[in-house]
Design an enzyme around this catalytic site. Structure first.
Site, PDB file in Angstrom:
ATOM      1  CB  CYS A  40      -0.930   0.004   1.202  1.00  0.00           C
ATOM      2  SG  CYS A  40      -1.942  -1.466   1.290  1.00  0.00           S
TER       3      CYS A  40
ATOM      4  CG  HIS B 201      -3.070   3.251   2.911  1.00  0.00           C
ATOM      5  ND1 HIS B 201      -3.859   3.023   1.800  1.00  0.00           N
ATOM      6  CD2 HIS B 201      -2.962   2.042   3.540  1.00  0.00           C
ATOM      7  CE1 HIS B 201      -4.203   1.753   1.763  1.00  0.00           C
ATOM      8  NE2 HIS B 201      -3.676   1.136   2.806  1.00  0.00           N
TER       9      HIS B 201
ATOM     10  CG  ASN C  36      -7.049  -0.751   2.125  1.00  0.00           C
ATOM     11  OD1 ASN C  36      -6.412  -0.281   1.198  1.00  0.00           O
ATOM     12  ND2 ASN C  36      -6.481  -1.332   3.171  1.00  0.00           N
TER      13      ASN C  36
HETATM   14  N1  ACO Z   1     -18.465  -8.826  10.465  1.00  0.00           N
HETATM   15  C1  ACO Z   1     -18.856  -9.204  11.686  1.00  0.00           C
HETATM   16  N2  ACO Z   1     -18.031  -9.718  12.606  1.00  0.00           N
HETATM   17  C2  ACO Z   1     -16.746  -9.853  12.265  1.00  0.00           C
HETATM   18  C3  ACO Z   1     -16.254  -9.483  10.999  1.00  0.00           C
HETATM   19  C4  ACO Z   1     -17.184  -8.974  10.084  1.00  0.00           C
HETATM   20  N3  ACO Z   1     -16.836  -8.574   8.845  1.00  0.00           N
HETATM   21  N4  ACO Z   1     -14.929  -9.740  10.959  1.00  0.00           N
HETATM   22  C5  ACO Z   1     -14.597 -10.245  12.157  1.00  0.00           C
HETATM   23  N5  ACO Z   1     -15.689 -10.318  12.953  1.00  0.00           N
HETATM   24  C6  ACO Z   1     -15.779 -10.813  14.316  1.00  0.00           C
HETATM   25  C7  ACO Z   1     -14.672 -11.769  14.690  1.00  0.00           C
HETATM   26  O1  ACO Z   1     -14.966 -13.076  14.252  1.00  0.00           O
HETATM   27  C8  ACO Z   1     -14.670 -11.650  16.191  1.00  0.00           C
HETATM   28  O2  ACO Z   1     -15.727 -12.413  16.685  1.00  0.00           O
HETATM   29  P1  ACO Z   1     -15.567 -13.180  18.120  1.00  0.00           P
HETATM   30  O3  ACO Z   1     -15.384 -12.103  19.149  1.00  0.00           O
HETATM   31  O4  ACO Z   1     -16.869 -13.922  18.242  1.00  0.00           O
HETATM   32  O5  ACO Z   1     -14.365 -14.057  17.974  1.00  0.00           O
HETATM   33  C9  ACO Z   1     -15.020 -10.190  16.422  1.00  0.00           C
HETATM   34  O6  ACO Z   1     -15.628  -9.712  15.202  1.00  0.00           O
HETATM   35  C10 ACO Z   1     -13.800  -9.336  16.732  1.00  0.00           C
HETATM   36  O7  ACO Z   1     -12.789  -9.652  15.760  1.00  0.00           O
HETATM   37  P2  ACO Z   1     -11.437  -8.887  15.738  1.00  0.00           P
HETATM   38  O8  ACO Z   1     -10.643  -9.342  14.551  1.00  0.00           O
HETATM   39  O9  ACO Z   1     -10.798  -8.975  17.084  1.00  0.00           O
HETATM   40  O10 ACO Z   1     -11.993  -7.414  15.479  1.00  0.00           O
HETATM   41  P3  ACO Z   1     -11.267  -6.054  15.594  1.00  0.00           P
HETATM   42  O11 ACO Z   1     -11.992  -5.202  16.530  1.00  0.00           O
HETATM   43  O12 ACO Z   1      -9.785  -6.191  15.761  1.00  0.00           O
HETATM   44  O13 ACO Z   1     -11.528  -5.472  14.149  1.00  0.00           O
HETATM   45  C11 ACO Z   1     -10.351  -5.108  12.106  1.00  0.00           C
HETATM   46  C12 ACO Z   1     -11.025  -6.124  13.008  1.00  0.00           C
HETATM   47  C13 ACO Z   1     -11.387  -4.137  11.591  1.00  0.00           C
HETATM   48  C14 ACO Z   1      -9.733  -5.822  10.916  1.00  0.00           C
HETATM   49  C15 ACO Z   1      -9.275  -4.379  12.954  1.00  0.00           C
HETATM   50  O14 ACO Z   1      -8.390  -5.279  13.525  1.00  0.00           O
HETATM   51  C16 ACO Z   1      -8.532  -3.394  12.155  1.00  0.00           C
HETATM   52  O15 ACO Z   1      -9.042  -2.344  11.880  1.00  0.00           O
HETATM   53  N6  ACO Z   1      -7.280  -3.719  11.801  1.00  0.00           N
HETATM   54  C17 ACO Z   1      -6.488  -2.899  10.944  1.00  0.00           C
HETATM   55  C18 ACO Z   1      -6.205  -3.664   9.735  1.00  0.00           C
HETATM   56  C19 ACO Z   1      -6.660  -3.002   8.492  1.00  0.00           C
HETATM   57  O16 ACO Z   1      -7.563  -2.212   8.410  1.00  0.00           O
HETATM   58  N7  ACO Z   1      -5.994  -3.373   7.469  1.00  0.00           N
HETATM   59  C20 ACO Z   1      -6.260  -2.840   6.191  1.00  0.00           C
HETATM   60  C21 ACO Z   1      -5.549  -3.620   5.185  1.00  0.00           C
HETATM   61  S1  ACO Z   1      -3.844  -3.570   5.365  1.00  0.00           S
HETATM   62  C22 ACO Z   1      -3.301  -2.124   4.862  1.00  0.00           C
HETATM   63  O17 ACO Z   1      -3.877  -1.435   4.083  1.00  0.00           O
HETATM   64  C23 ACO Z   1      -2.042  -1.723   5.411  1.00  0.00           C
END
Ligand code: ACO
Length: 319
Positions: free
Chosen positions: A108, A242, A272
């Protein structure tokens, strides 16, 4: 360098969170509160090359140039269905340019890496007008049975034409080898000497780790490029970050103690789009006359690898 033209292109298909919830165990509230995304554009009837060509033609037209005036093309692309030829070679043919060109993959962060190469080519007078295209289709790397990655991405392309000038005030690139937090692995063919049993692994992302690594890298990069440019965050008109996740952008802004209006975003509409995201945002803001001549911009990106980078530029493109 200075930017003399911008362009962008997006797929025609709009996919809302509600549409995803029809086949994935997810919902609009979860996606929007965790990521800031409401909808995204996904390639269906067009190709990535179509988008890249369209963005490039717009940027060249806006620069007041012909394709034959471009003497170097750099395309940032993580992956597309061709490994060879490069996407940049295909773009060159379609726009009828005649210059050398190559692709780079810095995930990215590709636009910041491409800008540093362009700056070097311009400073050494190896090129006069450089086309940088960032074209990405991350929706093609995801496992669409999994809700954790497929809801985050969208496809698109952005382009700029740059020429010699004094608008880049500072730039920083980093790579810290961390191959586990975000990866997508494609299989190669077997040979008589190697029976390849490996399978393609769709995009794997450790979201929480990535969040922390990316935010702290971005804040460090931004502070360093501000310092190198001899300015402070208060002197910056806009931070174009980004568009990976609205919560990450907010977290960077909070740490920098800056106001909301300085951190524009369009992730709610496009998701993204990997290395294309900053250019799509820049083109959109520029065409809406939100960027004014003389504005100071900080661009900051981060991605798999782990790569990150930032730069300070003065905006000088005529409206
Ligand atoms: N819809 C509903 N529930 C979901 C989804 C979804 N799409 N995805 C995951 N869940 C659930 C999980 O299964 C989990 O359930 P559980 O508690 O029963 O086990 C719960 O939601 C929490 O999951 P986490 O992965 O811990 O959720 P988190 O709060 O960390 O959010 C996210 C996930 C949005 C990916 C977060 O970690 C984040 O923002 N990370 C940054 C990564 C990112 O945005 N990367 C972009 C691409 S990379 C780049 O461009 C550099």
């Amino acid at each position: 360098m200075k930017i003399i033209g911008t362009g962008s292109a997006l797929p025609s298909l709009v996919v809302t969170n509600k549409m995803l919830s029809e086949f994935l165990d997810t919902n609009d509230t979860w996606i929007f509160t965790r990521t800031g995304i409401k909808k995204r554009r996904i390639i269906s009837t067009e190709t990535l090359l179509d988008l890249a060509v369209s963005a490039s033609k717009k940027a060249i037209k806006r620069a007041g140039l012909k394709a034959t005036d471009i003497d170097f093309i750099i395309c940032s692309n993580v992956a597309n269905n061709y490994v060879v030829p490069s996407l940049s070679a295909m773009i060159q043919g379609e726009i009828k340019a005649t210059c050398p060109c190559f692709d780079l993959n810095a995930a990215c962060t590709g636009f910041i890496y491409a800008s540093d190469i362009a700056e070097t080519f311009l400073q050494t007078k190896r090129a006069k007008n450089i086309l940088i295209v960032c074209a990405e289709e991350p929706t093609r790397f995801c496992n669409w049975q999994e809700r954790d990655t497929s809801v985050l991405f969208g496809d698109g392309a952005g382009a700029v034409v740059v020429t010699a000038g004094d608008d880049m005030k500072s730039i920083r690139l980093t790579t810290t080898s961390n191959t586990d937090v975000l990866y997508y692995s494609r299989t190669l063919e077997s040979t008589p000497y190697l029976n390849n049993n490996e399978q393609t692994i769709p995009l794997v992302m450790h979201g929480r780790d990535l969040f922390k690594i990316a935010v702290s890298a971005a804040v460090e990069d931004i502070n360093i490029v501000l310092d190198q440019a001899g300015i402070t965050a208060e002197n910056v008109d806009y931070f174009l970050i980004h568009q990976s996740n609205k919560r990450m952008i907010d977290s960077i802004r909070h740490t920098m103690e800056q106001s909301v209006h300085k951190f524009p975003h369009n992730i709610e509409k496009y998701g993204n789009t990997s290395s294309a995201s900053i250019l799509i945002l820049m083109d959109e803001m520029s065409r809406k006359s939100q960027l004014k001549k003389g504005d100071t911009l900080v661009l900051s990106a981060f991605g798999g690898g782990f790569t990150s980078g930032a730069m300070v530029i003065t905006w000088n493109l005529n409206e």
